[in-house]
Design an enzyme around this catalytic site. Sequence first.
Site, PDB file in Angstrom:
ATOM      1  N   SER A 121       0.837  -1.190   0.000  1.00  0.00           N
ATOM      2  CA  SER A 121       0.000   0.000   0.000  1.00  0.00           C
ATOM      3  C   SER A 121       0.880   1.251   0.000  1.00  0.00           C
ATOM      4  O   SER A 121       1.640   1.463  -0.936  1.00  0.00           O
ATOM      5  CB  SER A 121      -0.958  -0.041   1.198  1.00  0.00           C
ATOM      6  OG  SER A 121      -1.932   0.960   1.106  1.00  0.00           O
ATOM      7  N   GLU A 130     -12.682   7.736 -11.359  1.00  0.00           N
ATOM      8  CA  GLU A 130     -13.164   8.685 -12.353  1.00  0.00           C
ATOM      9  C   GLU A 130     -12.027   9.032 -13.298  1.00  0.00           C
ATOM     10  O   GLU A 130     -10.860   8.752 -13.027  1.00  0.00           O
ATOM     11  CB  GLU A 130     -13.696   9.953 -11.692  1.00  0.00           C
ATOM     12  CG  GLU A 130     -12.681  10.706 -10.861  1.00  0.00           C
ATOM     13  CD  GLU A 130     -13.300  11.895 -10.133  1.00  0.00           C
ATOM     14  OE1 GLU A 130     -12.827  13.030 -10.358  1.00  0.00           O
ATOM     15  OE2 GLU A 130     -14.250  11.695  -9.354  1.00  0.00           O
ATOM     16  N   HIS A 152      -3.826  -0.749  -4.550  1.00  0.00           N
ATOM     17  CA  HIS A 152      -5.286  -0.942  -4.432  1.00  0.00           C
ATOM     18  C   HIS A 152      -5.923  -0.620  -5.793  1.00  0.00           C
ATOM     19  O   HIS A 152      -6.960   0.041  -5.873  1.00  0.00           O
ATOM     20  CB  HIS A 152      -5.882  -0.030  -3.357  1.00  0.00           C
ATOM     21  CG  HIS A 152      -5.308  -0.208  -1.986  1.00  0.00           C
ATOM     22  ND1 HIS A 152      -5.609  -1.287  -1.174  1.00  0.00           N
ATOM     23  CD2 HIS A 152      -4.426   0.560  -1.293  1.00  0.00           C
ATOM     24  CE1 HIS A 152      -4.948  -1.169  -0.025  1.00  0.00           C
ATOM     25  NE2 HIS A 152      -4.214  -0.057  -0.080  1.00  0.00           N
TER      26      HIS A 152
END
Length: 283
Positions: A137, A155, A179
Amino acid sequence: MPKHTPDNPGAQPGGTLIIIGGHEAKEGRREILREVARRVRGGRLVIATVASHEPEGYFEGYQGGFEGLGVGDLVELYVEDRTEALGEDKLGLLDGATGVFFTGGDQLRITSQIGDTPLEARIRQVYEAGGVIAGTSAGASAMCETMLVKGHSKESYRIGDLAMAPGLGLIRGVIIDQHFAERGRMGRLLGAVAQNPRVLGIGIDEDTAIVVEGGHFRVIGSGAVYVADGAGITHSNIAEARRDEPLSLYDVRLHVLSAGDAFDLGKRKPVPAEALREGVPGD
């Protein structure tokens, strides 16, 4: 020993990088943690929880995750304040270490707390001596020379909607997002590549990792890895468009890799995994 050049962006001296997209399995097969443990070779593994503002529970989770995988010694490294990274007390945790594992949180905490300190220098020594440096991460993003800090997910990329900062520079010529599919981050990765098409964009899904050695990587884990190559871009509006306008980008090359696939960072192309096992990263 391979050296970094513009034509060989991933080549680094030293050991192995294991760069993880987050949420790696800590039960069951534990394929990624098993790979880290194998590279530690029964030595000391330092769990660096530096990225977290509240590290309670992180170390205990990894104690359970690595149980029975053959790690000789597991210790926690946390830096509350940068002054701790400038002193001698924390350095002793890295004595005899053959691996360092950066956990998740905020990648800016990693670079701001340990960047250009004796602690960072000692971690580099572990790597240059043939050890493994792993990051998940935020710990994955911090591996890069330039790291993604923030940007909207799920988006299309809007001009100006991206923050980047200097990273640890353990791997060069790439920018990494994590992720990846789970949080819909393709738009922001393309935005990063548009800003500098020389840099390969690498998006890594959760419970998935790339194992980087000598200018190439192979994929392990349950998800996919996306490589966005902007070297052939023929048009981009990133320098001319007004802020908040959507990105326009032509002729981006995209590779999607899964477990067992491999990639040559210098030649910017997938290669047969069998070639890596034979010590030949590609034709």
